[in-house]
Design a protein around this motif. Structure first.
Motif, mmCIF file in Angstrom:
data_model
loop_
_atom_site.group_PDB
_atom_site.id
_atom_site.type_symbol
_atom_site.label_atom_id
_atom_site.label_comp_id
_atom_site.label_asym_id
_atom_site.label_seq_id
_atom_site.Cartn_x
_atom_site.Cartn_y
_atom_site.Cartn_z
ATOM 1 N N ALA A 212 0.839 -1.199 0.000
ATOM 2 C CA ALA A 212 0.000 0.000 0.000
ATOM 3 C C ALA A 212 0.874 1.249 0.000
ATOM 4 O O ALA A 212 2.059 1.203 0.329
ATOM 5 N N VAL A 213 0.269 2.379 -0.356
ATOM 6 C CA VAL A 213 0.934 3.685 -0.354
ATOM 7 C C VAL A 213 0.065 4.625 0.472
ATOM 8 O O VAL A 213 -1.171 4.582 0.391
ATOM 9 N N LEU A 214 0.698 5.482 1.272
ATOM 10 C CA LEU A 214 -0.071 6.417 2.087
ATOM 11 C C LEU A 214 -0.819 7.428 1.211
ATOM 12 O O LEU A 214 -0.287 7.928 0.223
ATOM 13 N N ALA A 215 -2.052 7.723 1.600
ATOM 14 C CA ALA A 215 -2.840 8.786 0.984
ATOM 15 C C ALA A 215 -3.644 9.471 2.076
ATOM 16 O O ALA A 215 -3.997 8.855 3.091
ATOM 17 N N GLY A 216 -3.944 10.736 1.875
ATOM 18 C CA GLY A 216 -4.703 11.480 2.864
ATOM 19 C C GLY A 216 -6.202 11.300 2.706
ATOM 20 O O GLY A 216 -6.689 10.705 1.745
ATOM 21 N N VAL A 217 -6.942 11.874 3.654
ATOM 22 C CA VAL A 217 -8.393 11.740 3.626
ATOM 23 C C VAL A 217 -9.008 12.473 2.431
ATOM 24 O O VAL A 217 -10.134 12.170 2.029
ATOM 25 N N ASP A 218 -8.286 13.423 1.831
ATOM 26 C CA ASP A 218 -8.821 14.101 0.650
ATOM 27 C C ASP A 218 -9.032 13.121 -0.506
ATOM 28 O O ASP A 218 -9.995 13.259 -1.275
ATOM 29 N N ALA A 219 -8.138 12.149 -0.650
ATOM 30 C CA ALA A 219 -8.294 11.160 -1.722
ATOM 31 C C ALA A 219 -9.542 10.329 -1.495
ATOM 32 O O ALA A 219 -10.305 10.038 -2.426
ATOM 33 N N LEU A 220 -9.771 9.935 -0.263
ATOM 34 C CA LEU A 220 -10.970 9.167 0.068
ATOM 35 C C LEU A 220 -12.220 9.998 -0.170
ATOM 36 O O LEU A 220 -13.222 9.509 -0.702
ATOM 37 N N ALA A 221 -12.169 11.278 0.206
ATOM 38 C CA ALA A 221 -13.325 12.156 0.019
ATOM 39 C C ALA A 221 -13.679 12.300 -1.452
ATOM 40 O O ALA A 221 -14.868 12.323 -1.815
ATOM 41 N N ALA A 222 -12.675 12.374 -2.316
ATOM 42 C CA ALA A 222 -12.949 12.528 -3.750
ATOM 43 C C ALA A 222 -13.677 11.313 -4.299
ATOM 44 O O ALA A 222 -14.642 11.442 -5.063
ATOM 45 N N LEU A 223 -13.234 10.114 -3.919
ATOM 46 C CA LEU A 223 -13.901 8.906 -4.390
ATOM 47 C C LEU A 223 -15.281 8.743 -3.757
ATOM 48 O O LEU A 223 -16.196 8.208 -4.383
ATOM 49 N N ALA A 224 -15.436 9.225 -2.521
ATOM 50 C CA ALA A 224 -16.745 9.163 -1.874
ATOM 51 C C ALA A 224 -17.742 10.094 -2.561
ATOM 52 O O ALA A 224 -18.916 9.734 -2.738
ATOM 53 N N VAL A 225 -17.300 11.275 -2.963
ATOM 54 C CA VAL A 225 -18.175 12.184 -3.699
ATOM 55 C C VAL A 225 -18.589 11.552 -5.019
ATOM 56 O O VAL A 225 -19.766 11.576 -5.401
#
Length: 376
Positions: A212-225
């Protein structure tokens, strides 16, 4: 509590949570916001969500008790299963949204940052003489999330279980668990992990070592939107009822009665027309600052809704979720919408339309907005 992963190279802390809780405890991104989204969509990323609140509910009466208090059918939830649930006001407005996992005699409820204290307090007041012991355990437990097509490969390489079905829960060493979640974005696999807070760094290193590679919550938010996945407080307000959002299908059991707010849910469902609907919108992206949740959406001089989470998506440009009046969405042609000076266009797939011309016109407006979006 500041996460140990916030000290990793490139980490930029979240300064204000969209739900209203100022956190600063997890990373918004690790220096590459858009590449992190692409890695989530194409490979696998680890997202630190240890700012989420966690409530543990042990006790033999826990499932029947939670069944009576929430919108979901929990009374016969099997061991090793999960779901989503809402706590509603007497008038049917959404007060809490929780993701559920039941395992080995304890029901775990994880919820938005800052919402756990109020939720745990309300549950404690509703215990009466039942054999349940709800407690806020955020100090002891943290949520991590893996996102991406290679999620199962990373779990296997790290020696962790791989739940197969959405909301299936399997135990891990140390009392935690892995829970399969519905896909994000365009069908991107997602799993949550409950980890002892003292072991967050070690578990993260094991997952990163497994690919895995670290990603911030902004990446998760984009896919959630992209997936129309709302967040309480960001994509909802004090008037939101489940019928206006996808929570009606994920967190509400329509054949279950006798819970607070049930009358409103049933009445609006039978009528088939909620006051508002949550839709995906495209923004012109001309401003460096994204509109915050709660920004009014107007049609001329009339306010017709509110923006929720707005993100810069690696493929779609500047997009967000918005709660808009159903009457507005049904108009042909759809009126021009704005959030302040920002042009807002409803995604054609979310329109209630009866003519092909309306769909084609909406698609042309989406193309025009995307062409003006920063980074396109």
């Amino acid at each position: 509590m500041t996460s140990p992963l916030l000290s990793r190279p490139g980490a930029v802390a979240v300064q204000s949570d969209p739900g209203g809780a100022v956190t600063g405890s997890v990373a918004a991104h690790y220096g590459e916001p858009l590449p992190e989204q692409r890695r989530a969509a194409e490979g696998v990323v680890l997202v630190d969500r240890s700012d989420r609140d966690v409530v543990a509910v042990p006790g033999p009466d826990r499932l029947s008790w939670l069944h009576s208090l929430t919108s979901q059918h929990l009374e016969r939830l099997p061991d090793g299963a999960g779901t989503e649930a809402l706590v509603l006001s007497p008038h049917g407005h959404v007060e809490h949204h929780v993701v559920v996992a039941d395992l080995a005699g304890t029901t775990w409820l994880d919820t938005e940052p800052g919402a756990g204290t109020e939720l745990a307090g309300w549950l404690d007041r509703m215990r009466f003489m039942l054999r349940v012991e709800p407690a806020l355990v955020t100090d002891a437990w943290a949520v991590l999330t893996l996102v991406g097509p290679r999620t199962d490969d990373v779990l296997a390489a790290a020696g962790l279980p791989r739940p197969a079905e959405p909301y299936e829960v399997q135990a891990t060493d140390g009392g935690g668990w892995v829970r399969r979640m519905p896909p994000l974005g365009d069908g991107v696999p997602t799993v949550d992990l409950l980890v002892p807070r003292a072991a967050v760094a070690d578990r993260a290193d094991a997952l990163l070592g497994a690919g895995a590679v670290l990603a911030g919550v902004d990446a998760l938010a984009a896919l959630a939107v992209e997936a129309h996945r709302p967040r309480l407080g960001a994509d909802s307000d004090h008037r939101t009822i489940p019928n206006e959002t996808p929570w009606l299908s994920t967190a509400v059991h329509l054949e279950k009665g006798c819970y607070r707010g049930q009358e409103t849910v049933a009445r609006v469902h039978n009528l088939g027309r909620p006051p508002r609907r949550l839709v995906l919108v495209h923004l012109d992206g001309m401003s460096e600052q994204l509109p915050p949740p709660g920004t009014p959406v107007t049609a001329g001089a009339r306010e017709v809704g509110r923006l929720g989470t707005v993100v810069r998506h690696h493929e779609l440009g500047v997009v967000g979720l918005a709660l808009l009046k159903s009457a507005t969405l049904e108009k042909e042609p759809l009126p021009e919408l704005r959030a302040g000076e920002t042009v807002v266009v409803v995604d054609p797939d979310d329109l209630v339309v009866t003519t092909d011309d309306t769909v084609l016109a909406a698609r042309e407006r989406v193309r025009a907005v995307r062409s003006a979006t920063i980074g396109r």
